[in-house]
Scaffold this motif. Structure first.
Motif, PDB file in Angstrom:
ATOM      1  N   VAL A 142       1.799   0.942 -24.165  1.00 51.89           N
ATOM      2  CA  VAL A 142       1.429  -0.485 -23.692  1.00 51.89           C
ATOM      3  C   VAL A 142       0.284  -1.240 -24.671  1.00 51.89           C
ATOM      4  O   VAL A 142      -0.074  -2.239 -24.466  1.00 51.89           O
ATOM      5  N   GLN A 143      -0.439  -0.310 -25.590  1.00 51.27           N
ATOM      6  CA  GLN A 143      -1.447  -0.816 -26.509  1.00 51.27           C
ATOM      7  C   GLN A 143      -0.671  -1.272 -27.570  1.00 51.27           C
ATOM      8  O   GLN A 143      -1.475  -1.791 -28.490  1.00 51.27           O
ATOM      9  N   ASP A 144       0.375  -1.158 -27.889  1.00 50.27           N
ATOM     10  CA  ASP A 144       0.930  -1.486 -29.187  1.00 50.27           C
ATOM     11  C   ASP A 144       1.679  -2.869 -29.069  1.00 50.27           C
ATOM     12  O   ASP A 144       2.707  -2.773 -28.277  1.00 50.27           O
ATOM     13  N   ASP A 145       1.335  -3.924 -29.445  1.00 46.74           N
ATOM     14  CA  ASP A 145       1.747  -5.269 -29.321  1.00 46.74           C
ATOM     15  C   ASP A 145       3.189  -5.413 -29.688  1.00 46.74           C
ATOM     16  O   ASP A 145       3.930  -6.110 -28.979  1.00 46.74           O
ATOM     17  N   LEU A 146       3.412  -4.719 -30.720  1.00 48.69           N
ATOM     18  CA  LEU A 146       4.876  -4.941 -31.262  1.00 48.69           C
ATOM     19  C   LEU A 146       6.082  -4.178 -30.404  1.00 48.69           C
ATOM     20  O   LEU A 146       7.013  -4.748 -30.100  1.00 48.69           O
ATOM     21  N   ALA A 147       5.564  -3.056 -29.927  1.00 45.10           N
ATOM     22  CA  ALA A 147       6.247  -2.312 -29.007  1.00 45.10           C
ATOM     23  C   ALA A 147       6.577  -3.242 -27.592  1.00 45.10           C
ATOM     24  O   ALA A 147       7.623  -3.069 -27.287  1.00 45.10           O
ATOM     25  N   ARG A 148       5.418  -3.595 -27.185  1.00 43.65           N
ATOM     26  CA  ARG A 148       5.768  -4.295 -25.927  1.00 43.65           C
ATOM     27  C   ARG A 148       6.510  -5.531 -26.130  1.00 43.65           C
ATOM     28  O   ARG A 148       7.346  -5.960 -25.338  1.00 43.65           O
TER      29      ARG A 148
END
Length: 266
Positions: free
Chosen positions: A241-247
């Motif tokens: 959830v801290q990874d902008d790309l992953a979200r």
């Protein structure tokens, strides 16, 4: 000096070794299947748990709807909050959504040393999940749902692909960062299929996903195939959830999945 016959034999052995390795990779739980495990929460989600086809199932959405979607979990099971959140999101679009507990209260626990992954998997093969899914789907049909879609994540992709081989049993299927699914499975698909791949998924590289698409096109099966850039196996549920790309990629895939079911489950 090696003879041509020796070289041919060595090449044959190498080919067999590579083929067996590829098969083993698609027939077992790889390390990526257990990465970034969720914190399970039995009370998560806007829905509730009830029995469907003999299985405890998280259900959410509109029971008066004629359109149902089944989400088949990865190895962490039906209490994963992100999976239930996705179920609620699909339900908000007008579907009745069920997330069954195919593991009967025993999702995979990487911290349980008394149940290593091979032992756990021996008791929870996706082929068993496929057999248990059939009475659940019949139960949904008996309740008046005339169109049903199935999406499987990782472990659950094998359940979804087996259901996709049955003619006129479900209306559409989707596999998201799959495990256990082979090219031969894709050749037997009879209903619309969405394939959601991850660019960095070593088990299902771009070349293999492209082969899936070629087979679906050749067999004239309605399909949606997409490889999501910059993400790994499990990206739709077990993202950081801290990874902008992953979200961003997870949200993109969720939207594509909803569009796929809106188009085909009707």
């Amino acid at each position: 000096m090696a003879t041509a016959k020796t070289i041919t034999f060595v090449s044959f052995i190498l080919f067999i070794s590579l083929a067996l390795h590829a098969f083993a990779e698609q027939s077992a739980l790889g390390p990526h299947c257990g990465s970034n495990p969720p914190t399970l929460n039995a009370s998560s989600g806007a829905g509730h748990v009830e029995k469907l086809g003999g299985l405890d199932s998280y259900v959410t959405g509109f029971p008066i709807s004629k359109h149902a979607v089944i989400l088949v979990s990865d190895v962490y099971g039906y209490q994963a909050p992100n999976l239930r959140k996705l179920a609620d999101k699909i339900a908000a679009a007008g579907f009745f959504v069920a997330v069954p507990d195919f593991f009967h209260g025993e999702p995979y626990d990487p911290n349980n040393t008394s149940r290593p992954k091979d032992a756990w998997l021996n008791d929870h093969r996706p082929e068993k999940g496929f057999e248990e899914a059939k009475p659940l789907i019949k139960d949904l049909k008996s309740k008046g749902f005339s169109a049903i879609g199935v999406a499987g994540f990782c472990w659950g992709a094998k359940v979804a692909i087996e259901l996709a081989k049955l003619k006129n049993f479900v209306q559409a299927t989707a596999i998201l960062h799959p495990s256990f699914v082979t090219l031969d499975d894709i050749k037997e698909v009879k209903v619309p299929l969405g394939v959601f791949g991850a660019e960095l998924d070593k088990q299902y590289p771009r070349e293999l996903v492209n082969q899936f698409e070629e087979v679906l096109r050749a067999n004239k099966i309605d399909h949606f195939v997409k490889i999501y850039q910059g993400v790994k196996h499990g990206f739709t549920l077990r993202y950081d959830v801290q990874d902008d790309l992953a979200r961003k990629r997870a949200k993109e895939a969720h939207k594509d999945l909803l569009n796929w079911f809106t188009k085909n489950v009707k």
